[in-house]
Design an enzyme around this catalytic site. Sequence first.
Site, short mmCIF file in Angstrom:
data_model
loop_
_atom_site.label_atom_id
_atom_site.label_comp_id
_atom_site.label_asym_id
_atom_site.label_seq_id
_atom_site.Cartn_x
_atom_site.Cartn_y
_atom_site.Cartn_z
N TRP A 178 0.87 -1.18 0.00
CA TRP A 178 0.00 0.00 0.00
C TRP A 178 0.91 1.23 0.00
CZ3 TRP A 178 -0.38 4.07 3.60
CH2 TRP A 178 -1.32 5.06 3.23
N ASP A 252 -9.46 -3.29 1.25
CA ASP A 252 -9.62 -2.72 2.60
C ASP A 252 -11.00 -2.09 2.61
OD1 ASP A 252 -9.67 -0.61 4.60
OD2 ASP A 252 -7.53 -0.94 4.89
N HIS A 255 -11.68 1.68 2.26
CA HIS A 255 -11.06 2.37 1.13
C HIS A 255 -11.97 2.60 -0.07
CE1 HIS A 255 -6.59 1.54 2.32
NE2 HIS A 255 -7.30 2.11 3.27
N HIS A 279 -8.38 -6.30 4.23
CA HIS A 279 -8.09 -5.54 5.44
C HIS A 279 -9.45 -5.21 6.02
CE1 HIS A 279 -3.74 -3.82 5.06
NE2 HIS A 279 -3.78 -5.09 5.37
N ASP A 287 -12.82 8.75 7.86
CA ASP A 287 -11.77 7.91 8.42
C ASP A 287 -11.98 6.46 8.02
OD1 ASP A 287 -9.50 7.28 10.20
OD2 ASP A 287 -11.02 6.13 11.24
N ASP A 289 -10.30 3.84 9.47
CA ASP A 289 -9.60 2.93 10.37
C ASP A 289 -10.15 2.81 11.78
OD1 ASP A 289 -7.34 2.22 8.53
OD2 ASP A 289 -7.08 4.38 8.56
N ASP A 319 -7.10 -4.30 10.08
CA ASP A 319 -6.33 -3.08 9.86
C ASP A 319 -7.09 -1.86 10.37
OD1 ASP A 319 -4.60 -1.10 9.04
OD2 ASP A 319 -5.26 -1.13 6.95
C1 RNT Z 1 -3.88 2.76 4.73
C2 RNT Z 1 -3.94 1.31 4.43
C3 RNT Z 1 -2.80 0.49 4.94
C4 RNT Z 1 -2.36 0.88 6.34
C5 RNT Z 1 -1.40 -0.08 6.98
C6 RNT Z 1 -0.75 0.51 8.17
O1 RNT Z 1 -5.01 3.44 4.41
O2 RNT Z 1 -5.14 0.78 4.91
O3 RNT Z 1 -3.11 -0.84 4.86
O4 RNT Z 1 -3.46 1.03 7.18
O5 RNT Z 1 -0.54 -0.56 6.05
ZN ZN Z 2 -5.39 -1.32 4.82
#
Ligand code: RNT
Ligand code: ZN
Length: 409
Positions: A178, A252, A255, A279, A287, A289, A319
């Site tokens: 990434w 992810d 994303h 992920h 956000d 995460d 993640d």
């Molecule tokens: C970032 C990505 C990536 C990171 C990690 C730390 O938006 O999701 O995967 O979160 O690699």
């Molecule tokens: Zn990620």
Amino acid sequence: MDYIAAKKEYAACGVDTEKALERLSAIPITLHCWQGDDVQGFMKKGALSGGIQTTGNYPGKARDFEELKKDLEFAFSLIPGKKRLNLHAIYAVSDKPVPLDKLTIKEYEPWLDWALPKGIAIDFNPTFFGNPMVKNGLTLSSPDETVRSFWVAHAKACRAIAAEIGKRQGSPCLHNTWIPDGLKDVPSDRLGPRLRLKKSLDEIFAVKYPKEYILDSVESKVFGIGVESYTVGSSEFYMNYAAKNDILCLLDNGHYHPTEVVSDKIPSMLAFYDKVALHVTRGVRWDSDHVVLFDDELKEMAKEIIRNNADDRVLIGLDYFDASINRISAWIVGDRNMQKALLYALLLPNEKLKKMQDEGNFTELMYENEQQKTMPFGAVWEEYLRRQNVPAQWFEEVKKYEKEVLSLR
Ligand code: RNT
Ligand code: ZN
């Protein structure tokens, strides 16, 4: 309700809880080391950058290898199921700093020595952020040849490390790329950076390793904080690259645009790829995460894995990073929720539900799906925890660890 009674109730719906428990215990979940220290790593080169951010300053974060290891060990003792561990390159263990393009397996041997005897396999990620060699927000797509080639060298070093990890642990190491590359404002060239990224990837993947050692994946993103207008590694870019070059996509679920769901992308990928990596996170507005909760989309993603019998084809990694709460609790909550979602999917009469869809029996399908929501799921989950020798109630233990260990840091 006790487990025996729950088992009977599920059996009446045609669901075998014993089979579900057995299948669940064999599905590995990769825990991300970076929730333990707010994605700091051990190299302390620079602040987190590239569109990812941790907020909060909850006390007691791990400051070095020993502390992170200790915290992970404690978290693992309260997490059921089959475990893997995800490392980032910045978690290199070394007395003196090693530049990112010069890393070798040596810096990760202490991790292997710790994890492998516990039966925990390792996955690996090159780190393309938090480093002064990120110039104008760019790494592999940089027009500056010194910058671009530095990051190519980093990726090559990381793939060699990942392949060696996979070889030593007897299980392929997922090596996920990434990069943060993107622009805050309207681009005057959208193709150029993508062609440079393509060139960099071609150079990186020119070195071939056996698939028994390493599985390569590429992770796209829609936008990041400070890079709102353009992301070089977009979904279309990587999906085409992966398809043409026989590597994996990593999805992810933080994303994509909020109305796009990864649960719908998983089956599309399974139609064309042998494997797809995930992920698992929780996106909240801008956000990507937040800590994983037992919510509807998580259940939908789990259903796509389970009812398509894709246990070995979907590689599940977590993640997220929350610095505003106890970090160990964040690990345990997210990991348990992933497994809860898988169990929920395993306890559905999936064949019966598919048949109803195919026969156009949508009225009964809705009725059946709603009936499922009040089945004694909790009793089966608690039986799973019992068999895995982890407690159902674990918060007091985390509080004790916080008092005795974290608060002294
Ligand atoms: C970032 C990505 C990536 C990171 C990690 C730390 O938006 O999701 O995967 O979160 O690699
Ligand atoms: Zn990620």
